[in-house]
Motif scaffolding. Structure first.
Motif, PDB file in Angstrom:
ATOM      1  N   LEU A 111       0.839  -1.207   0.000  1.00 27.60           N
ATOM      2  CA  LEU A 111       0.000   0.000   0.000  1.00 27.60           C
ATOM      3  C   LEU A 111       0.870   1.253   0.000  1.00 27.60           C
ATOM      4  CD1 LEU A 111      -2.681   1.475   0.165  1.00 27.60           C
ATOM      5  CD2 LEU A 111      -2.667   1.134   2.640  1.00 27.60           C
ATOM      6  N   ASP A 112       1.910   1.254   0.829  1.00 28.86           N
ATOM      7  CA  ASP A 112       2.813   2.425   0.853  1.00 28.86           C
ATOM      8  C   ASP A 112       3.432   2.664  -0.517  1.00 28.86           C
ATOM      9  OD1 ASP A 112       4.047   1.798   4.247  1.00 28.86           O
ATOM     10  OD2 ASP A 112       2.230   2.761   3.489  1.00 28.86           O
ATOM     11  N   THR A 113       3.764   1.572  -1.201  1.00 30.78           N
ATOM     12  CA  THR A 113       4.346   1.706  -2.555  1.00 30.78           C
ATOM     13  C   THR A 113       3.315   2.306  -3.505  1.00 30.78           C
ATOM     14  OG1 THR A 113       5.718  -0.237  -2.120  1.00 30.78           O
ATOM     15  CG2 THR A 113       5.480   0.439  -4.416  1.00 30.78           C
ATOM     16  N   LEU A 114       2.056   1.851  -3.405  1.00 31.20           N
ATOM     17  CA  LEU A 114       0.996   2.406  -4.268  1.00 31.20           C
ATOM     18  C   LEU A 114       0.812   3.895  -3.977  1.00 31.20           C
ATOM     19  CD1 LEU A 114      -1.833  -0.323  -4.360  1.00 31.20           C
ATOM     20  CD2 LEU A 114      -0.087   0.170  -6.076  1.00 31.20           C
ATOM     21  N   ILE A 115       0.927   4.284  -2.706  1.00 30.52           N
ATOM     22  CA  ILE A 115       0.761   5.696  -2.340  1.00 30.52           C
ATOM     23  C   ILE A 115       1.866   6.534  -2.995  1.00 30.52           C
ATOM     24  CG2 ILE A 115       0.890   7.317  -0.391  1.00 30.52           C
ATOM     25  CD1 ILE A 115      -0.556   5.084   1.284  1.00 30.52           C
ATOM     26  N   GLN A 116       3.083   5.968  -3.024  1.00 32.40           N
ATOM     27  CA  GLN A 116       4.196   6.679  -3.687  1.00 32.40           C
ATOM     28  C   GLN A 116       3.951   6.748  -5.200  1.00 32.40           C
ATOM     29  OE1 GLN A 116       8.350   5.717  -2.458  1.00 32.40           O
ATOM     30  NE2 GLN A 116       7.343   4.210  -1.120  1.00 32.40           N
ATOM     31  N   ILE A 117       3.465   5.648  -5.760  1.00 33.49           N
ATOM     32  CA  ILE A 117       3.180   5.627  -7.216  1.00 33.49           C
ATOM     33  C   ILE A 117       2.095   6.663  -7.509  1.00 33.49           C
ATOM     34  CG2 ILE A 117       2.129   4.226  -9.050  1.00 33.49           C
ATOM     35  CD1 ILE A 117       3.608   1.773  -7.806  1.00 33.49           C
ATOM     36  N   ASN A 118       1.097   6.745  -6.633  1.00 32.90           N
ATOM     37  CA  ASN A 118      -0.017   7.675  -6.815  1.00 32.90           C
ATOM     38  C   ASN A 118       0.461   9.131  -6.775  1.00 32.90           C
ATOM     39  OD1 ASN A 118      -2.966   8.140  -6.977  1.00 32.90           O
ATOM     40  ND2 ASN A 118      -2.626   9.137  -4.989  1.00 32.90           N
ATOM     41  N   SER A 119       1.571   9.348  -6.062  1.00 36.82           N
ATOM     42  CA  SER A 119       2.080  10.728  -5.963  1.00 36.82           C
ATOM     43  C   SER A 119       2.834  11.113  -7.245  1.00 36.82           C
ATOM     44  CB  SER A 119       3.038  10.836  -4.775  1.00 36.82           C
ATOM     45  OG  SER A 119       4.250  10.177  -5.109  1.00 36.82           O
ATOM     46  N   GLY A 120       2.994  10.144  -8.141  1.00 34.65           N
ATOM     47  CA  GLY A 120       3.668  10.440  -9.414  1.00 34.65           C
ATOM     48  C   GLY A 120       5.173  10.286  -9.338  1.00 34.65           C
ATOM     49  N   LYS A 121       5.654   9.842  -8.176  1.00 37.87           N
ATOM     50  CA  LYS A 121       7.101   9.645  -8.013  1.00 37.87           C
ATOM     51  C   LYS A 121       7.574   8.593  -9.017  1.00 37.87           C
ATOM     52  CE  LYS A 121      10.352   8.188  -4.450  1.00 37.87           C
ATOM     53  NZ  LYS A 121      10.369   7.282  -3.295  1.00 37.87           N
ATOM     54  N   ASN A 122       8.721   8.797  -9.607  1.00 43.67           N
ATOM     55  CA  ASN A 122       9.224   7.846 -10.588  1.00 43.67           C
ATOM     56  C   ASN A 122       9.839   6.652  -9.861  1.00 43.67           C
ATOM     57  OD1 ASN A 122      10.017   6.579 -12.836  1.00 43.67           O
ATOM     58  ND2 ASN A 122      11.109   8.324 -13.747  1.00 43.67           N
ATOM     59  N   MET A 123       9.100   5.537  -9.802  1.00 44.62           N
ATOM     60  CA  MET A 123       9.550   4.381  -9.026  1.00 44.62           C
ATOM     61  C   MET A 123      10.434   3.484  -9.892  1.00 44.62           C
ATOM     62  SD  MET A 123       7.699   5.103  -6.432  1.00 44.62           S
ATOM     63  CE  MET A 123       7.665   3.661  -5.389  1.00 44.62           C
ATOM     64  N   GLU A 124      11.434   2.890  -9.261  1.00 43.34           N
ATOM     65  CA  GLU A 124      12.295   1.961  -9.995  1.00 43.34           C
ATOM     66  C   GLU A 124      11.696   0.562  -9.875  1.00 43.34           C
ATOM     67  OE1 GLU A 124      14.816   0.216  -7.704  1.00 43.34           O
ATOM     68  OE2 GLU A 124      15.927  -0.853  -9.247  1.00 43.34           O
ATOM     69  N   ASN A 125      11.154   0.051 -11.008  1.00 43.19           N
ATOM     70  CA  ASN A 125      10.597  -1.304 -11.013  1.00 43.19           C
ATOM     71  C   ASN A 125      11.703  -2.259 -11.440  1.00 43.19           C
ATOM     72  OD1 ASN A 125       9.145  -3.633 -11.200  1.00 43.19           O
ATOM     73  ND2 ASN A 125       7.870  -2.988 -12.923  1.00 43.19           N
ATOM     74  N   VAL A 126      12.125  -3.120 -10.519  1.00 49.58           N
ATOM     75  CA  VAL A 126      13.233  -4.035 -10.816  1.00 49.58           C
ATOM     76  C   VAL A 126      12.894  -4.908 -12.015  1.00 49.58           C
ATOM     77  CG1 VAL A 126      14.561  -5.960  -9.903  1.00 49.58           C
ATOM     78  CG2 VAL A 126      13.943  -4.058  -8.412  1.00 49.58           C
ATOM     79  N   LEU A 127      11.604  -5.255 -12.160  1.00 46.16           N
ATOM     80  CA  LEU A 127      11.181  -6.052 -13.328  1.00 46.16           C
ATOM     81  C   LEU A 127      10.997  -5.057 -14.463  1.00 46.16           C
ATOM     82  CD1 LEU A 127       8.393  -8.065 -11.498  1.00 46.16           C
ATOM     83  CD2 LEU A 127      10.799  -8.679 -11.774  1.00 46.16           C
ATOM     84  N   GLN A 128      11.822  -5.174 -15.489  1.00 48.16           N
ATOM     85  CA  GLN A 128      11.761  -4.126 -16.527  1.00 48.16           C
ATOM     86  C   GLN A 128      10.537  -4.342 -17.418  1.00 48.16           C
ATOM     87  OE1 GLN A 128      15.547  -5.341 -17.148  1.00 48.16           O
ATOM     88  NE2 GLN A 128      16.541  -3.641 -16.103  1.00 48.16           N
ATOM     89  N   THR A 129       9.341  -3.985 -16.877  1.00 46.36           N
ATOM     90  CA  THR A 129       8.118  -4.167 -17.685  1.00 46.36           C
ATOM     91  C   THR A 129       7.918  -2.931 -18.558  1.00 46.36           C
ATOM     92  OG1 THR A 129       6.842  -3.123 -15.936  1.00 46.36           O
ATOM     93  CG2 THR A 129       6.979  -5.531 -15.886  1.00 46.36           C
ATOM     94  N   GLU A 130       7.179  -3.125 -19.637  1.00 42.50           N
ATOM     95  CA  GLU A 130       6.885  -2.016 -20.558  1.00 42.50           C
ATOM     96  C   GLU A 130       5.709  -1.208 -20.029  1.00 42.50           C
ATOM     97  OE1 GLU A 130       9.831  -3.226 -22.532  1.00 42.50           O
ATOM     98  OE2 GLU A 130       8.603  -1.773 -23.628  1.00 42.50           O
ATOM     99  N   PHE A 131       5.711  -0.829 -18.771  1.00 40.16           N
ATOM    100  CA  PHE A 131       4.582  -0.068 -18.250  1.00 40.16           C
ATOM    101  C   PHE A 131       5.116   1.201 -17.595  1.00 40.16           C
ATOM    102  CE2 PHE A 131       0.327   0.615 -17.003  1.00 40.16           C
ATOM    103  CZ  PHE A 131       0.331   1.122 -15.712  1.00 40.16           C
ATOM    104  N   ASP A 132       4.502   2.327 -17.932  1.00 39.72           N
ATOM    105  CA  ASP A 132       4.939   3.606 -17.372  1.00 39.72           C
ATOM    106  C   ASP A 132       4.150   3.880 -16.097  1.00 39.72           C
ATOM    107  OD1 ASP A 132       4.904   7.107 -18.513  1.00 39.72           O
ATOM    108  OD2 ASP A 132       5.503   6.110 -16.637  1.00 39.72           O
ATOM    109  N   TRP A 133       4.767   3.594 -14.979  1.00 42.82           N
ATOM    110  CA  TRP A 133       4.083   3.691 -13.686  1.00 42.82           C
ATOM    111  C   TRP A 133       3.703   5.123 -13.339  1.00 42.82           C
ATOM    112  CZ3 TRP A 133       2.420  -0.585 -11.041  1.00 42.82           C
ATOM    113  CH2 TRP A 133       2.854  -1.811 -11.561  1.00 42.82           C
ATOM    114  N   THR A 134       4.336   6.106 -13.980  1.00 40.65           N
ATOM    115  CA  THR A 134       3.975   7.512 -13.659  1.00 40.65           C
ATOM    116  C   THR A 134       2.588   7.852 -14.217  1.00 40.65           C
ATOM    117  OG1 THR A 134       5.038   8.319 -15.660  1.00 40.65           O
ATOM    118  CG2 THR A 134       6.391   8.261 -13.672  1.00 40.65           C
TER     119      THR A 134
END
Ligand SMILES: CCN(CC)CCN(C[C@]12C[C@](c3ccc(C(F)(F)F)cc3)(C1)C2)C(=O)Cn1c(SCc2ccc(F)cc2)nc(=O)c2c1C=CC2
Length: 402
Positions: free
Chosen positions: A207-230
């Motif tokens: 949940l804390d990670t989702l809250i950071q993602i929701n803030s638009g912070k550029n998160m480092e996803n170790v799994l290099q997926t083709e998805f733009d989390w921002t």
């Protein structure tokens, strides 16, 4: 057999108005990090690739260990039976911006892992939720993996710098963690109690990670997926968060509600109450919905759920039993074998798996609307919360001894 076979087996497509996207996220590659599969409303794209249901064969090894069957043989059987199944969702589909969506954190059962409840998670996403299905690293999952920093090669002459491992991201080494079974003579409660606390912490970390993602912070996803989390910036309604889980994941729901009041309510599917401390029952304040199968429950387990009922919030504690269901009616396996094998392996009950999961999903949606204050039309299924349906029993079918 796979999903192209004649008896059109496969995980049923979601019924809600939104197309569903699905992407995996792992942050802080270590075992203490967070790892989840995200399901979310996405833009319709007809040629989208579908995610693999079982993402890699380490999970087959884990399932074999969990079921105490030979790895080699079972890896071939599982691969043949389940290796080709896909999830009815768009792999890394473009997120569909439409206001803020409520959030559900999902916790899998003992011996399961993050991908095995896609019929439930895709349905919620299609109805306008963002769902993170956590993969636990408490050794209760059949298998999970994380990464190690590649040990620095001993300094050779400058001419030959260490070659990075091409597969693993930024030369990290993949490490697998398998199901830890009880050692002979080991008492179960201390292990399960420690695990349920770690599981709750992992739900909170997700949940804390989702809250950071929701803030638009550029998160480092170790799994290099083709998805733009921002693209998920401002996508989540952080006042409308629920926690849900199956069996051991149901106990995790209770523990997580206790630990973090950001979880406004919980839905426990065939909860296994054994791992919980006695004193937790008076400490949980949020609404909880117990959705049980007909065959898994027993008096001791039900009486623990009842303890949650006796507190002042009894109006918000609900329980129903779905007739003709078994413990495995909630995970996806219930859709993936023919009737005979399914019944022999206890993966199917008497009820049609689709009817069973529809009742579970609709009752859940009605409960979420009521306790997250949604303004959708899920209240059309309010009667299911009261067990008013010919396939439902209000409360439980267990004749309690205590
Ligand atoms: C002998 C092993 N013994 C371990 C303690 C008991 C094993 N067991 C019954 C099983 C899981 C079963 C299963 C799966 C999958 C196929 C397949 F063939 F389809 F792959 C077959 C047969 C074997 C039904 C359970 O543990 C039941 N259970 C579960 S089952 C969650 C699960 C696990 C793996 C999955 F693939 C899907 C779902 N989650 C819990 O939180 C709790 C319990 C019990 C108490 C708490």
């Amino acid at each position: 057999m796979g999903n192209s076979c004649s008896n059109n087996l496969g995980i049923p497509p979601a019924k809600g108005p939104n197309a569903v996207g699905c992407s995996d996220f792992m942050m802080d590659h270590t075992v203490e990090g967070t790892f989840f599969r995200l399901y979310y409303p996405c833009v319709v794209s007809d040629n989208a690739e579908k995610p693999d249901w079982i993402p890699c064969k380490g999970y087959f090894y884990g399932l074999a260990d969990f079921m105490k069957i030979n790895r080699g043989l079972s890896e071939k059987i599982f691969n043949y039976l389940f290796g080709s199944f896909k999830i009815p969702a768009a792999l890394n589909g473009s997120y569909k911006q439409n206001g803020k969506y409520p959030v559900v954190i999902f916790s899998h059962g003992l011996g399961a892992f993050r991908t095995l409840y896609s019929a439930i998670c895709t349905e919620l996403a299609s109805q306008g939720f963002i769902v993170a299905s956590v993969e636990h690293r408490d050794e209760s999952a059949s298998a999970t993996y994380f990464y190690h920093q590649k040990p620095q090669e001993p300094k050779k002459d400058e001419a030959s710098p260490p070659k990075p491992n091409p597969e693993a991201p930024e030369n990290l080494v993949e490490e697998w963690m398998y199901y830890r079974s009880l050692k002979p003579g080991e008492s179960e409660f201390p292990l399960r109690n420690k695990q349920v606390k770690q599981r709750a912490d992992e739900c909170i970390k997700a949940l804390d990670t989702l809250i950071q993602i929701n803030s638009g912070k550029n998160m480092e996803n170790v799994l290099q997926t083709e998805f733009d989390w921002t693209t998920l910036e401002n996508s989540m309604d952080l006042c409308r968060i629920a926690v849900m889980g199956h069996s051991f994941g149901g106990a995790t729901v209770v523990e997580a509600l206790c630990k973090d009041v950001n979880f406004k309510c919980g839905i426990a599917l065939d909860a296994w109450m054994f791992p919980l401390d006695e004193e937790i029952y008076v400490r949980v304040k949020q609404p909880i919905f117990f959705i049980n199968s007909e065959k898994f429950q027993w008096a001791g387990n039900i009486s623990r759920m009842r303890k949650l009922d006796s507190s002042s919030t009894s109006m918000q504690r609900k329980m129903i039993t779905i007739k003709g269901t078994v413990h495995q009616s909630f995970p996806d396996f219930t859709f993936l074998t023919g009737n005979w094998i399914g019944k022999i392996l206890k993966l199917k009950g008497e009820i049609d798996p689709q009817v069973g999961i529809d009742l579970c999903n609709r009752a859940s949606l009605a409960f979420l609307q009521r306790h997250l204050g949604l303004n959708k039309d899920f209240n059309q299924w309010d009667h299911l919360i009261e067990g008013k349906d010919h396939n439902l029993i209000p409360g439980t079918n267990v004749t309690e001894i205590s």
